[in-house]
Write an enzyme that holds these catalytic residues in place. Structure first.
Site, PDB file in Angstrom:
ATOM      1  N   HIS A  69     -16.426  14.614  13.119  1.00 10.58           N
ATOM      2  CA  HIS A  69     -15.893  15.121  12.275  1.00 10.58           C
ATOM      3  C   HIS A  69     -14.780  14.267  11.892  1.00 10.58           C
ATOM      4  O   HIS A  69     -13.788  14.794  10.497  1.00 10.58           O
ATOM      5  CB  HIS A  69     -15.517  16.255  12.376  1.00 10.58           C
ATOM      6  CG  HIS A  69     -16.564  17.105  12.795  1.00 10.58           C
ATOM      7  ND1 HIS A  69     -17.593  16.919  13.946  1.00 10.58           N
ATOM      8  CD2 HIS A  69     -17.292  18.352  12.385  1.00 10.58           C
ATOM      9  CE1 HIS A  69     -18.530  18.144  14.061  1.00 10.58           C
ATOM     10  NE2 HIS A  69     -18.527  18.590  12.428  1.00 10.58           N
ATOM     11  N   GLU A  73     -27.381  18.116   3.214  1.00  5.84           N
ATOM     12  CA  GLU A  73     -26.308  17.780   2.383  1.00  5.84           C
ATOM     13  C   GLU A  73     -26.799  17.033   0.862  1.00  5.84           C
ATOM     14  O   GLU A  73     -27.052  16.616   0.324  1.00  5.84           O
ATOM     15  CB  GLU A  73     -25.628  17.182   2.984  1.00  5.84           C
ATOM     16  CG  GLU A  73     -24.214  17.455   4.010  1.00  5.84           C
ATOM     17  CD  GLU A  73     -24.819  18.311   5.053  1.00  5.84           C
ATOM     18  OE1 GLU A  73     -25.791  17.991   5.118  1.00  5.84           O
ATOM     19  OE2 GLU A  73     -23.725  18.926   5.625  1.00  5.84           O
TER      20      GLU A  73
END
Length: 324
Positions: free
Chosen positions: A129, A60
């Protein structure tokens, strides 16, 4: 007017922007051959090719850094991060670079970057998540934070994000990707900083954004049916810029307010909205402002516990009843 899911409305916005501007390209983990974690970019690799639909390594920090560099060089990239939880791995690039470069360069350098990420619980994806960290990004000057709750807004806000010269954090709730709604054919834009009154009412103002809008609407229906209380429901649409004026005008009319969000209550963004109401509409309040938020725990995987950790329409309705 055709009906689309939020997933399809986002896909339509991305496709229109790719067709409209050759400087637009997309980058992220599994967005090419796989079509994206939530299938938003399905078919794009075949249509637009690998130069504009770029699969990336699982990093990321590198994805966002590359997006910032491309934006500074004159392109208009969209980078996709699988979940808002994983965006924490790119937090230095987002907060120390993307949000500050325009200011630190004296306005000489722009960063027209869209960062899409999924947020929220309700899909049994576990604690790593499923969280709602929108307020963390809304805290940072230099970023714009967008949280659509329906297909019409999802398309119009995403197209506005591409035309903005600032970095935009575009946050999609995982539990409502399949939600359907009317979406006009052709191009349109939903401006940032304009909240939407979804349901008019005179007795209490309920403020939500993203997934919490739907709990708020169900609670308003419950209150009308069981208690003859007419709640005005406001969808904030964007957290930064924040359209507090619409909220204040509503509270001046109703005299009561409840702010709803999926995020943890302690330090959550609802506290910011409550503070602004307190500062700007205190003399109009007939009762203390209430908050209904997620439980202060990591999101459970168990379906029953996950639902218990999220705000619900009975909780919202009860908060309203206590202040009447």
């Amino acid at each position: 007017m055709p009906e689309l899911t939020i997933r399809d409305a986002l896909r339509e916005a991305l496709r229109e922007e790719l067709l409209a501007d050759p400087k637009v390209f997309l980058m992220g983990e599994d967005i090419g051959a796989y079509g994206g974690s939530y299938a938003v970019t399905k078919g794009f690799l075949e249509e637009f090719g690998p130069e504009r639909i770029r699969d990336t390594p699982i990093s990321e920090l590198a994805i966002v850094g590359a997006g910032i560099g491309a934006a500074m060089a004159g392109l208009r990239p969209m980078v996709e991060l699988m979940t808002i939880n994983f965006s924490l791995l790119a937090i230095d690039q987002i907060i120390n670079s993307a949000s500050k470069i325009h200011y630190m360069s004296g306005g000489q350098i722009k960063v027209p970057l869209v960062i899409r990420m999924a947020s929220g619980a309700g899909s049994q994806l576990g604690a790593q998540h499923s969280h709602s960290l929108e307020g963390w990004y809304a805290h940072v000057p230099g970023l714009k934070v967008v949280c659509p709750s329906n297909p019409y807004d999802a398309k119009g806000l995403l197209k506005t994000a591409f035309r903005d010269d600032n970095p935009v954090i575009f946050i999609e709730h995982t539990a409502i990707y399949s939600l359907k709604g009317e979406v006009p054919e052709g191009e349109y834009f939903v401006p940032f900083g304009e909240a939407n009154i979804l349901r008019p009412g005179a007795d209490v103002t309920i403020v939500g954004y993203s997934g919490s809008v739907h709990q708020s609407m169900r609670a308003a229906a419950l209150l009308a049916e069981q208690d003859e209380i007419e709640a005005e429901v406001i969808d904030m649409r964007t957290l930064r810029p924040l359209d507090i004026d619409t909220v204040i005008e509503s509270v001046k009319k109703t005299g009561r307010a409840v702010v709803v969000e999926d995020d943890w209550r302690f330090g959550g963004f609802a506290g910011e909205i409550v503070s602004l109401i307190q500062e700007m509409a205190f003399d109009y309040l007939d009762a203390p402002i209430a908050r209904v938020a997620g439980a202060d725990v990591p999101m459970p995987y168990s379906r029953a516990l996950e639902m218990a950790a999220l705000p619900s329409e009975p909780q919202i309705a009860e908060a309203v009843r206590r202040m009447m």
